[in-house]
Design an enzyme around this catalytic site. Structure first.
Site, short mmCIF file in Angstrom:
data_model
loop_
_atom_site.label_atom_id
_atom_site.label_comp_id
_atom_site.label_asym_id
_atom_site.label_seq_id
_atom_site.Cartn_x
_atom_site.Cartn_y
_atom_site.Cartn_z
N MET A 274 -25.55 56.08 -34.78
CA MET A 274 -26.91 54.97 -34.69
C MET A 274 -27.80 55.03 -33.46
SD MET A 274 -24.89 51.63 -35.51
CE MET A 274 -23.40 51.16 -34.05
N LEU B 213 -28.56 58.38 -27.91
CA LEU B 213 -27.27 59.69 -27.95
C LEU B 213 -26.44 59.61 -27.00
CD1 LEU B 213 -29.14 61.54 -29.95
CD2 LEU B 213 -27.20 59.47 -30.99
N ALA C 268 -23.67 62.35 -24.25
CA ALA C 268 -22.86 64.36 -24.21
C ALA C 268 -21.88 64.43 -25.91
CB ALA C 268 -22.03 64.05 -23.39
N HIS D 224 -22.72 62.80 -29.18
CA HIS D 224 -23.25 63.13 -29.95
C HIS D 224 -23.98 64.74 -30.16
CE1 HIS D 224 -23.74 58.86 -29.63
NE2 HIS D 224 -23.86 58.94 -31.42
N GLN E 296 -23.04 46.83 -40.58
CA GLN E 296 -20.95 46.95 -39.95
C GLN E 296 -21.53 45.70 -38.50
OE1 GLN E 296 -22.35 51.34 -39.00
NE2 GLN E 296 -21.37 51.17 -37.47
N GLY F 157 -16.73 61.93 -34.57
CA GLY F 157 -15.77 61.88 -33.80
C GLY F 157 -15.04 61.09 -33.94
N ASP G 209 -14.23 56.57 -33.15
CA ASP G 209 -13.53 56.07 -33.46
C ASP G 209 -12.82 56.74 -34.90
OD1 ASP G 209 -15.80 54.07 -32.46
OD2 ASP G 209 -17.25 56.09 -32.32
N SER H 6 -21.67 54.44 -26.72
CA SER H 6 -23.24 54.07 -26.33
C SER H 6 -22.63 52.63 -25.36
CB SER H 6 -23.65 53.64 -27.26
OG SER H 6 -24.46 54.70 -27.85
N ARG H 7 -21.54 51.94 -25.83
CA ARG H 7 -21.26 51.12 -25.05
C ARG H 7 -20.90 50.63 -23.55
NH1 ARG H 7 -19.43 49.63 -30.91
NH2 ARG H 7 -21.42 47.39 -31.79
O1 PAF Z 1 -20.29 56.07 -35.59
C1 PAF Z 1 -21.39 55.51 -35.35
O2 PAF Z 1 -22.58 55.63 -35.17
C2 PAF Z 1 -21.54 55.09 -36.86
O3 PAF Z 1 -20.50 53.50 -37.10
C3 PAF Z 1 -21.74 55.02 -38.03
C4 PAF Z 1 -20.83 56.79 -38.62
C5 PAF Z 1 -22.88 56.50 -38.29
C6 PAF Z 1 -22.65 54.91 -39.27
O4 PAF Z 1 -23.38 53.37 -39.17
#
Ligand code: PAF
Length: 281
Positions: free
Chosen positions: A30, A33, A35, A37, A61, A147, A150, A186-187
């Site tokens: 999303m 970005l 480290a 990613h 989402q 990752g 999650d 990112s949060r």
């Molecule tokens: O983990 C994420 O960044 C998002 O949930 C994903 C997998 C790109 C789906 O939007």
């Protein structure tokens, strides 16, 4: 590195690669970005000849009371990072390319989507599964990487791809952490300096509980101790801490040496952080 915004452009590049017998890895993101990613991209490069990254802040989402509008959008910096990581193609569609008018289809899961984050964020994993199903079908990669931070999302996506017979391998990449143990997210950018100083308590407490449980302690006291130390560490609330089987997220049926995960979500100021650690139970 090419940047495309239309499904037809993505498909045409990937088809040319396929015609040249090159295999393809997909890194869905999303944006915003960091480290972790970069680690996904490195993993993807090791798995395939060509890497496609996607940048799409998926409205489906986010719940009504969640941070869709505030979610960081940093495309220029993201593209720099992806280029430096050796990504071959970026697919960054606008919302109406993914969800045109009259879009009416959702992927709805039970199983691994139930409980944990699924309990607090109704519809979240359906939104994730819907967009990832679309991205997989748009790109048709050999492998897609996600990752392990999650962890529930990873299992939801694996289940969805298997249930819908999407011919792709879903690979998990270990969580990337800051030097003090905080999982990259990112949060984390939402945390003020004092919250940032408290944030590592989540991982430290989970790690210590996981160690106690693997050493033979009962689950409930270890989890209560972790809950207390997360709160002592400065968090306002612990949403859940649960031990689950690593392969299905079912409750473990007993100590039988199966891979397990201790997963947690907790509230720090206005930010909800999640993390998990692996253990054998
Ligand atoms: O983990 C994420 O960044 C998002 O949930 C994903 C997998 C790109 C789906 O939007």
């Amino acid at each position: 590195m090419k940047v495309v915004r239309k499904v037809s452009e993505l498909r045409s590049v990937v088809q040319q690669w396929r015609a040249a017998s090159l295999n393809v890895a997909l890194v869905p993101t999303m944006g915003a970005l960091h480290a972790a990613h970069a680690a996904l991209v490195t993993d993807a490069r090791n798995r395939a000849d060509r890497v496609v990254a996607t940048i799409f802040v998926n409205p489906r989402q986010f719940g009504d009371d969640e941070d869709l509008a505030e979610y960081p959008r940093t495309e220029e910096a993201d593209l720099r990072q992806l280029r430096a990581g050796g990504v071959d193609l970026v697919f960054a569609p606008p919302v109406d390319e993914m969800y045109p008018e009259r879009f009416a289809t959702s992927v709805i899961l039970t199983g691994p989507a139930e409980g944990l984050c699924g309990a607090a964020r109704p519809g979240h994993f359906d939104g994730v599964a819907t967009v990832v199903a679309k991205l997989l079908l748009q790109c048709l990669p050999d492998v897609a990487v996600f990752g392990e931070k999650d962890y529930q999302q990873l299992l939801v996506i694996r289940r969805m791809a298997q249930d819908l017979d999407i011919p792709v391998q879903i690979a998990g990449v270990p969580t990337v952490r800051e030097a003090d143990g905080l999982a990259c997210s990112s949060r984390n950018g939402y945390l003020n300096p004092s919250e940032r100083a408290s944030a590592p308590a989540l991982y430290q407490s989970l790690r210590s509980a996981a160690q106690q449980i693997s050493d033979g302690s009962d689950v409930l006291p270890a989890v209560s101790e972790a809950r207390a130390s997360i709160l002592d560490g400065g968090f306002q609330a612990v949403e859940y801490i649960e031990l689950r089987r690593a392969d299905t997220l079912d409750n473990p049926s007993g100590r039988d040496g199966t891979p397990a995960r201790l997963l947690a979500a907790a509230q720090l100021g206005t930010t909800r952080l999640i993390d998990n650690v692996g253990l054998t139970f």
